[in-house]
Design a protein around this motif. Structure first.
Motif, PDB file in Angstrom:
ATOM      1  N   SER A 109       0.823  -1.212   0.000  1.00 44.55           N
ATOM      2  CA  SER A 109       0.000   0.000   0.000  1.00 44.55           C
ATOM      3  C   SER A 109       0.855   1.258   0.000  1.00 44.55           C
ATOM      4  N   SER A 110       2.167   1.111  -0.171  1.00 42.81           N
ATOM      5  CA  SER A 110       3.049   2.260  -0.021  1.00 42.81           C
ATOM      6  C   SER A 110       3.471   2.876  -1.353  1.00 42.81           C
ATOM      7  N   GLY A 111       2.882   2.405  -2.450  1.00 41.27           N
ATOM      8  CA  GLY A 111       3.300   2.888  -3.775  1.00 41.27           C
ATOM      9  C   GLY A 111       3.506   4.390  -3.860  1.00 41.27           C
ATOM     10  N   PRO A 112       2.481   5.168  -3.540  1.00 40.47           N
ATOM     11  CA  PRO A 112       2.616   6.623  -3.713  1.00 40.47           C
ATOM     12  C   PRO A 112       3.766   7.223  -2.917  1.00 40.47           C
ATOM     13  N   ILE A 113       3.927   6.776  -1.683  1.00 39.73           N
ATOM     14  CA  ILE A 113       4.945   7.413  -0.849  1.00 39.73           C
ATOM     15  C   ILE A 113       6.341   6.952  -1.275  1.00 39.73           C
ATOM     16  N   ILE A 114       6.427   5.739  -1.829  1.00 39.19           N
ATOM     17  CA  ILE A 114       7.726   5.307  -2.355  1.00 39.19           C
ATOM     18  C   ILE A 114       8.121   6.210  -3.519  1.00 39.19           C
ATOM     19  N   VAL A 115       7.135   6.481  -4.404  1.00 42.73           N
ATOM     20  CA  VAL A 115       7.420   7.364  -5.542  1.00 42.73           C
ATOM     21  C   VAL A 115       7.855   8.743  -5.044  1.00 42.73           C
ATOM     22  N   VAL A 116       7.106   9.285  -4.089  1.00 46.25           N
ATOM     23  CA  VAL A 116       7.442  10.607  -3.549  1.00 46.25           C
ATOM     24  C   VAL A 116       8.862  10.612  -2.992  1.00 46.25           C
ATOM     25  N   CYS A 117       9.165   9.590  -2.211  1.00 41.03           N
ATOM     26  CA  CYS A 117      10.469   9.545  -1.548  1.00 41.03           C
ATOM     27  C   CYS A 117      11.587   9.376  -2.560  1.00 41.03           C
ATOM     28  N   VAL A 118      11.383   8.481  -3.528  1.00 44.89           N
ATOM     29  CA  VAL A 118      12.425   8.254  -4.537  1.00 44.89           C
ATOM     30  C   VAL A 118      12.688   9.536  -5.321  1.00 44.89           C
ATOM     31  N   ILE A 119      11.623  10.217  -5.702  1.00 43.83           N
ATOM     32  CA  ILE A 119      11.800  11.448  -6.482  1.00 43.83           C
ATOM     33  C   ILE A 119      12.531  12.496  -5.653  1.00 43.83           C
ATOM     34  N   TRP A 120      12.124  12.623  -4.405  1.00 40.81           N
ATOM     35  CA  TRP A 120      12.747  13.627  -3.541  1.00 40.81           C
ATOM     36  C   TRP A 120      14.244  13.339  -3.359  1.00 40.81           C
ATOM     37  N   GLN A 121      14.541  12.106  -3.002  1.00 35.01           N
ATOM     38  CA  GLN A 121      15.945  11.748  -2.778  1.00 35.01           C
ATOM     39  C   GLN A 121      16.739  11.880  -4.069  1.00 35.01           C
ATOM     40  N   PHE A 122      16.148  11.437  -5.169  1.00 36.86           N
ATOM     41  CA  PHE A 122      16.842  11.523  -6.447  1.00 36.86           C
ATOM     42  C   PHE A 122      17.188  12.969  -6.772  1.00 36.86           C
ATOM     43  N   THR A 123      16.196  13.861  -6.644  1.00 38.94           N
ATOM     44  CA  THR A 123      16.418  15.271  -6.967  1.00 38.94           C
ATOM     45  C   THR A 123      17.482  15.871  -6.058  1.00 38.94           C
ATOM     46  N   ASN A 124      17.349  15.623  -4.767  1.00 35.50           N
ATOM     47  CA  ASN A 124      18.297  16.202  -3.820  1.00 35.50           C
ATOM     48  C   ASN A 124      19.715  15.706  -4.032  1.00 35.50           C
ATOM     49  N   ILE A 125      19.848  14.405  -4.213  1.00 37.38           N
ATOM     50  CA  ILE A 125      21.188  13.833  -4.311  1.00 37.38           C
ATOM     51  C   ILE A 125      21.816  14.199  -5.653  1.00 37.38           C
ATOM     52  N   TRP A 126      21.021  14.132  -6.700  1.00 36.72           N
ATOM     53  CA  TRP A 126      21.541  14.517  -8.016  1.00 36.72           C
ATOM     54  C   TRP A 126      22.012  15.976  -7.998  1.00 36.72           C
ATOM     55  N   ASN A 127      21.248  16.832  -7.363  1.00 34.73           N
ATOM     56  CA  ASN A 127      21.553  18.263  -7.398  1.00 34.73           C
ATOM     57  C   ASN A 127      22.585  18.692  -6.368  1.00 34.73           C
ATOM     58  N   ASP A 128      23.011  17.776  -5.505  1.00 33.78           N
ATOM     59  CA  ASP A 128      23.955  18.180  -4.460  1.00 33.78           C
ATOM     60  C   ASP A 128      25.265  18.678  -5.056  1.00 33.78           C
ATOM     61  N   PHE A 129      25.806  19.697  -4.423  1.00 35.77           N
ATOM     62  CA  PHE A 129      27.100  20.214  -4.837  1.00 35.77           C
ATOM     63  C   PHE A 129      28.119  20.151  -3.702  1.00 35.77           C
ATOM     64  N   LEU A 130      27.670  20.523  -2.499  1.00 35.20           N
ATOM     65  CA  LEU A 130      28.602  20.678  -1.382  1.00 35.20           C
ATOM     66  C   LEU A 130      29.370  19.389  -1.085  1.00 35.20           C
ATOM     67  N   PHE A 131      28.652  18.260  -0.921  1.00 32.36           N
ATOM     68  CA  PHE A 131      29.325  17.000  -0.617  1.00 32.36           C
ATOM     69  C   PHE A 131      30.194  16.567  -1.795  1.00 32.36           C
ATOM     70  N   GLY A 132      29.645  16.757  -2.991  1.00 31.17           N
ATOM     71  CA  GLY A 132      30.394  16.377  -4.192  1.00 31.17           C
ATOM     72  C   GLY A 132      31.698  17.137  -4.281  1.00 31.17           C
ATOM     73  N   ALA A 133      31.654  18.420  -3.961  1.00 30.31           N
ATOM     74  CA  ALA A 133      32.852  19.237  -4.053  1.00 30.31           C
ATOM     75  C   ALA A 133      33.828  18.908  -2.927  1.00 30.31           C
ATOM     76  N   SER A 134      33.297  18.487  -1.781  1.00 32.65           N
ATOM     77  CA  SER A 134      34.161  18.301  -0.622  1.00 32.65           C
ATOM     78  C   SER A 134      34.829  16.928  -0.588  1.00 32.65           C
ATOM     79  N   PHE A 135      34.126  15.893  -1.035  1.00 28.27           N
ATOM     80  CA  PHE A 135      34.601  14.544  -0.758  1.00 28.27           C
ATOM     81  C   PHE A 135      35.019  13.757  -2.005  1.00 28.27           C
ATOM     82  N   THR A 136      35.264  14.433  -3.122  1.00 23.38           N
ATOM     83  CA  THR A 136      35.620  13.658  -4.318  1.00 23.38           C
ATOM     84  C   THR A 136      36.959  14.135  -4.866  1.00 23.38           C
ATOM     85  N   ASP A 137      37.561  13.283  -5.698  1.00 25.12           N
ATOM     86  CA  ASP A 137      38.699  13.742  -6.478  1.00 25.12           C
ATOM     87  C   ASP A 137      38.250  13.850  -7.931  1.00 25.12           C
ATOM     88  N   PHE A 138      39.193  14.116  -8.815  1.00 22.03           N
ATOM     89  CA  PHE A 138      38.808  14.400 -10.202  1.00 22.03           C
ATOM     90  C   PHE A 138      38.045  13.268 -10.854  1.00 22.03           C
TER      91      PHE A 138
END
Lengths: 293, 364, 298
Positions: free
Chosen positions: A206-235
């Motif tokens: 019965s969790s279909g809708p909230i799974i979609v909401v959560c996946v979209i939210w996490q996907f958008t946030n993580i894809w768009n992140d800059f701070l962690f990407g800039a801080s913890f990665t090399d080239f």
């Protein structure tokens, strides 16, 4: 958002209504112009952009900026284009979204249906972690990643995003399951189902809708992140946002605006597609993240 | 011998005590109704029997087995919930057989048991549907089916009819009673509806404040209420209550109303010693106040009052008047021609007057 | 009698939920609260390029507040935060009310207002960086339209560049605030509005006296969300101006990053991060407390 509006009938005069439409239209332009500018200029030659007329359609239509942005543009020291970084982002986002959503679902299930003393406090502490300025964790996190030997790797970023994604995913599922009738769980207990059976057989289906909401939210946030990407990665492990910023802000050589715009659209494309395909769920996630309950 | 035995059960949440030392012995095949106002602890008591809530103190036995610390699934009970609690993602058939699956029954055995129950409840044509596609009454039947298929030792019902509309509720009530007659399984049934309690129960337990106020047959509860709470909770409109003074003389007892009027009681014997100045609370049900009484009968006291409001309800006419500062309700025949403003004689049936201790509320 | 505790005494079933929850709890406690304590400790140490554990008390904080660079950053945050929150709220509410007037193409307009929220701040920064660039962007466009004296070079102007950050940030989030208000408007009980109309409230009064007061919780939520976004603003500044020209658009978030990772002043960087955390906590903690308590009384 299909509920009734406050305005009952269009009782206002036609002049007033025209004004309303004009204002709404002007703001449509305001929101669309940057996207339009990026789009038309990504198909122009550099000379044409330098000559002004940023709002004009391309005179000499070219896709060269796109292929340059994707595969040959100079990023950092390598002329690789954004492609490897786009892939980095995908390798980062898929496991991080999967893990944080799964953990959030289980947490939400426990915090709504198997509550214990101080469960509210625990939930509040989890929730607060969504709002902290991540500057506060940069220094220790860099050291921890170094200790685990995953600094500068995609797996390091997966870990970081999963950890800091738990707060929101728990919030989504907890609030969703909170509205889920507790009698159903009681009935399932009487029927002989245990903790995980109830989760798998009763809650998850019965969790279909909230799974979609959560996946979209996490996907958008993580894809768009800059701070962690800039801080913890090399080239080699930079996500696309960091690579795009390197591309745009590199001070050497000529500024290839057309390539920058093409690159920006490439970086925005996955989240834009998600938004266009399932905007309804995206908005629900935004709302759940701000107006609780 | 008691089949379901509840001994000294207490339950508290944080600082509030919801159940206070409950004792209840239920015989095999009995239909027990727990009734009381919301918050009285009746649902909590049911949940502790089910094992859905832990008791703070006390013991619960089913069929001679101590189940106080047994998980719900192993208590051999089934429950019908107020909201029906049907699994929304499963078909009706899956809803009914879920418990059997959890117990490891073969698919064949599941199907057979389901078909049997569906037959009994006339829901065979609904088996492939999802709960969302059913009407309220159909869902109710499925919920019962889910309980029946287990063939348990005890059925627990938690306000199962309160989400149905009035007509359906009456029909289902009858059906539940027939089902009980047919199966003979022990039932504990929670409701806040006193009509349901009266019509269904072998015995009723009236609860308030986490305590069983009275346990008895419907007739007992209605005609011999143990205290003021039971007297005023059961019956609609509720019993009229008035502060009066009792005094005794050679011929018997005399009741003096607040405004000085008095009448004699010769049939009842009451020990007045425990009462302060003979002050008691007198209770009389609306149907015990008559419009007409046999002439010169010693069983009736006629009291003249002005009629305030007349409420015809078809079968009855409720006549509201004031007596000693209290609002009284009398149930007259449906064809009564009394009008508001009339000054008439109300005939109190003296055989059906109850007295309660004003301090303890207990019946005298 | 709302109560979710329906556990049996079966010990396994009783501890299983806690076992499931505990890894998350341990991780969050370590990676959030443990790290906060660690950073707090560093802020009172003489850490430079690498963490050091020599306790020096509040020296870093007094150094921090003596730095011109930090003063610029917090002044900028005050200007940026006020304008960003104020404009987003006014614009969001206005657009929501206008969109609520039974607009024909609402289904088209709403997504247009909201899509920037799906973009990365780096993308937004890139788009606005070049659109506001005097050499090729807005200034040139208007000049080619015949207004040859037109000048718009805020992004290159030390005094005005911070407003460019405001414009881009408002562009990104105002649609979201609009959506919040619109949801609020749609959620108002119809009967209250009917009653107000029967009482003869004219349209304007209906909004000022009835609707906007009812939306109060949404103002609060919007404020909390916008305020914490303002304090955390980092990506947008990096992409749009990189803190420049000069230090004209430095914010605490960019300050922290540069002091910690490029200027080798980790102690001061840590203390600035603690100040940011405390500012956000002052807004978020009472809000969360109220939100979680409210549910309790349900």
């Amino acid at each position: 958002m299909g509920m009734s509006s406050v305005a009952s009938t269009p009782s206002t005069g036609s002049i007033a209504r025209t004004c309303i439409y004009v204002v709404l239209l002007v703001f449509c332009l305001f929101y669309l112009v940057p996207l339009y500018v990026m789009l038309v200029n990504s198909f122009k030659e550099l000379e044409e952009i330098r000559g002004g007329g940023m709002l004009n359609l391309p005179e000499n239509f070219t896709t060269a900026p796109w292929s340059s942005a994707w595969s040959t543009a100079q990023i950092g020291v390598q002329p690789t284009g954004l492609k490897p970084y786009f892939l980095n982002s995908i390798y980062m986002v898929v496991p991080a979204v999967f893990l944080s959503t799964m953990i959030g679902a289980l947490n939400g299930y426990v915090l709504s249906k198997w509550t214990f003393a101080y469960h509210r406090l625990v939930f509040g502490l989890l929730l607060f972690s969504c709002f902290i300025p991540f500057q506060i964790v940069l220094i220790p996190m860099a050291r921890v990643l170094g200790t685990f030997g995953i600094a500068g790797s995609t797996w390091g970023l997966v870990l970081v995003h999963t950890v800091y994604g738990i707060g929101f995913s728990t919030l989504f599922f907890r609030n969703y399951y909170e509205a889920f009738p507790t009698e159903l769980i009681k009935a399932a207990q009487l029927d002989g189902a245990g903790f995980f059976q109830i989760f798998r057989r009763i809650m998850l289906p019965s969790s279909g809708p909230i799974i979609v909401v959560c996946v979209i939210w996490q996907f958008t946030n993580i894809w768009n992140d800059f701070l962690f990407g800039a801080s913890f990665t090399d080239f080699d492990s930079q996500p696309i946002t960091v690579a795009l910023n390197n591309l745009v802000s590199s001070s050497t050589g000529v500024k290839e605006y057309n390539v920058h715009f093409a690159g920006a659209i490439l970086a925005a494309l996955p989240t834009l597609v998600v938004y266009i395909v399932s905007g309804r769920y995206f908005v629900r996630g935004l709302m759940a993240g701000s107006v609780k309950g | 011998m008691s089949f379901l035995k509840i001994s000294n059960v207490s339950k508290s949440f944080a600082t509030t005590q919801v159940l206070n030392n409950i004792d209840l012995d239920i015989a095999e095949g009995e239909f027990i109704v727990l009734v009381g106002p919301s918050g009285c602890g009746k649902s909590t008591l049911l949940n502790t029997i089910a094992g859905l809530e832990n008791v703070t103190d006390g013991q619960i036995e089913i069929a001679g087995k101590d189940v106080t610390h047994t998980v719900p699934a192993d208590r051999d009970i089934a429950m019908v919930f107020q909201s029906y609690a049907l699994y929304p993602n499963m078909t009706v058939e899956k809803n009914i057989t879920f418990a059997l699956e959890m117990r490891g029954l073969s698919a064949d055995a599941q199907r057979k048991a389901c078909a049997e129950v569906a037959e009994t409840l006339q829901i065979s044509h609904l088996l492939k549907r999802k709960p969302g596609q059913l009407s309220g009454g159909q869902r109710q039947r499925v919920a019962m089916g889910r309980a029946l298929v287990r063939n348990p030792q005890v059925f627990l019902f938690d306000e199962p009819l309160s989400n149905l509309d009035a007509k359906l509720r009456v029909d289902m009530r009858t059906e539940i009673k027939q089902l009980h007659a047919k199966l003979g399984t022990t039932i504990v049934y929670v409701t806040h509806d006193q009509i349901e309690a009266m019509t269904l129960a072998n015995r009723i337990a009236v609860m308030n404040g986490g305590i069983i106020q009275q346990l008895g047959t419907p007739d007992d509860i209605y005609n011999h209420p143990a205290n003021l709470f039971v007297a005023s909770f059961m019956g609609s409109p509720s019993m009229n209550i008035l502060d009066v003074t009792l005094s005794s003389n050679k011929s018997g007892l005399t009741v003096t109303l607040p405004h000085g009027e008095s009448f004699g009681l010769n049939s009842q014997k009451i020990d007045l010693k425990s009462l302060k100045d003979g002050k008691v609370k007198m209770g009389i049900r609306p149907e015990s106040i008559l419009e007409k009484a046999p002439a010169n009968s010693k069983n009736f006291a006629a009291i003249e009052q002005k009629v305030d409001v007349v409420e015809p309800s078809g079968s009855d006419t409720f006549v509201i008047f004031e007596l000693g500062g209290e609002t009284f309700n009398a149930r007259f025949a449906g064809d009564s021609t009394v009008k508001s403003g009339d000054k008439i004689k109300f005939h109190f049936d003296l055989r059906r007057i109850h007295f309660f201790n004003p301090e303890t509320g207990d019946r005298i | 009698m709302v109560n979710n505790k329906f556990l049996s005494k079966s010990t396994w079933q009783q501890i299983l939920p806690k076992i499931v929850l505990s890894p998350s709890l341990i991780v969050v406690f370590a990676f959030v609260y443990g790290f906060i304590i660690y950073t707090g400790y560093l802020s009172a140490s003489n850490s430079k390029m690498m963490p050091s554990y020599d306790w020096i008390g509040f020296v870093n904080y007094s150094k921090l507040f003596a730095l011109r660079h930090w003063k610029i950053a917090i002044t900028n945050l005050a200007v940026f935060g006020t304008l960003y929150i104020g404009i987003c709220m006014i614009l969001g509410l206005t657009l929501a009310i206008l969109l609520d007037q039974k607009i024909r193409f609402e289904g088209v307009i709403r997504p247009i207002y909201l899509y920037p929220m799906a973009l990365s701040f780096i993308v937004t920064g890139t788009a606005w960086k070049w659109f506001l660039d005097p050499g090729i962007g807005l200034e040139t466009i208007i000049q080619t339209w015949g207004f040859e004296d037109f000048s718009f070079r805020w992004i290159k102007d030390r005094d005005m560049a911070i407003y460019c950050v405001v414009i881009a940030a408002v562009w990104q989030t105002s649609g979201f605030v609009m959506a919040m208000f619109l949801a609020g408007l749609r959620g108002i009980d119809d009967e209250i509005l009917k009653a107000a109309r029967i009482d003869g409230a004219p349209a304007f009064k209906l909004y000022t006296k009835i609707v906007i007061p009812i939306l109060k919780p949404i103002f609060l939520s919007a404020f909390v969300v916008l305020a914490h976004m303002a304090i955390k603003s980092y990506d947008l500044v990096v992409a749009l101006t990189n803190g420049g020209p000069g230090r004209a658009t430095e914010l605490p978030a960019t300050f922290m990053y540069s002091y910690t990772f490029t200027r080798n002043q980790m102690g001061i960087g840590a203390s600035s991060a603690i100040i940011m955390l405390m500012t956000i906590a002052a807004i978020i903690v009472p809000y969360l407390y109220a939100e979680l308590r409210e549910r309790k009384s349900d």
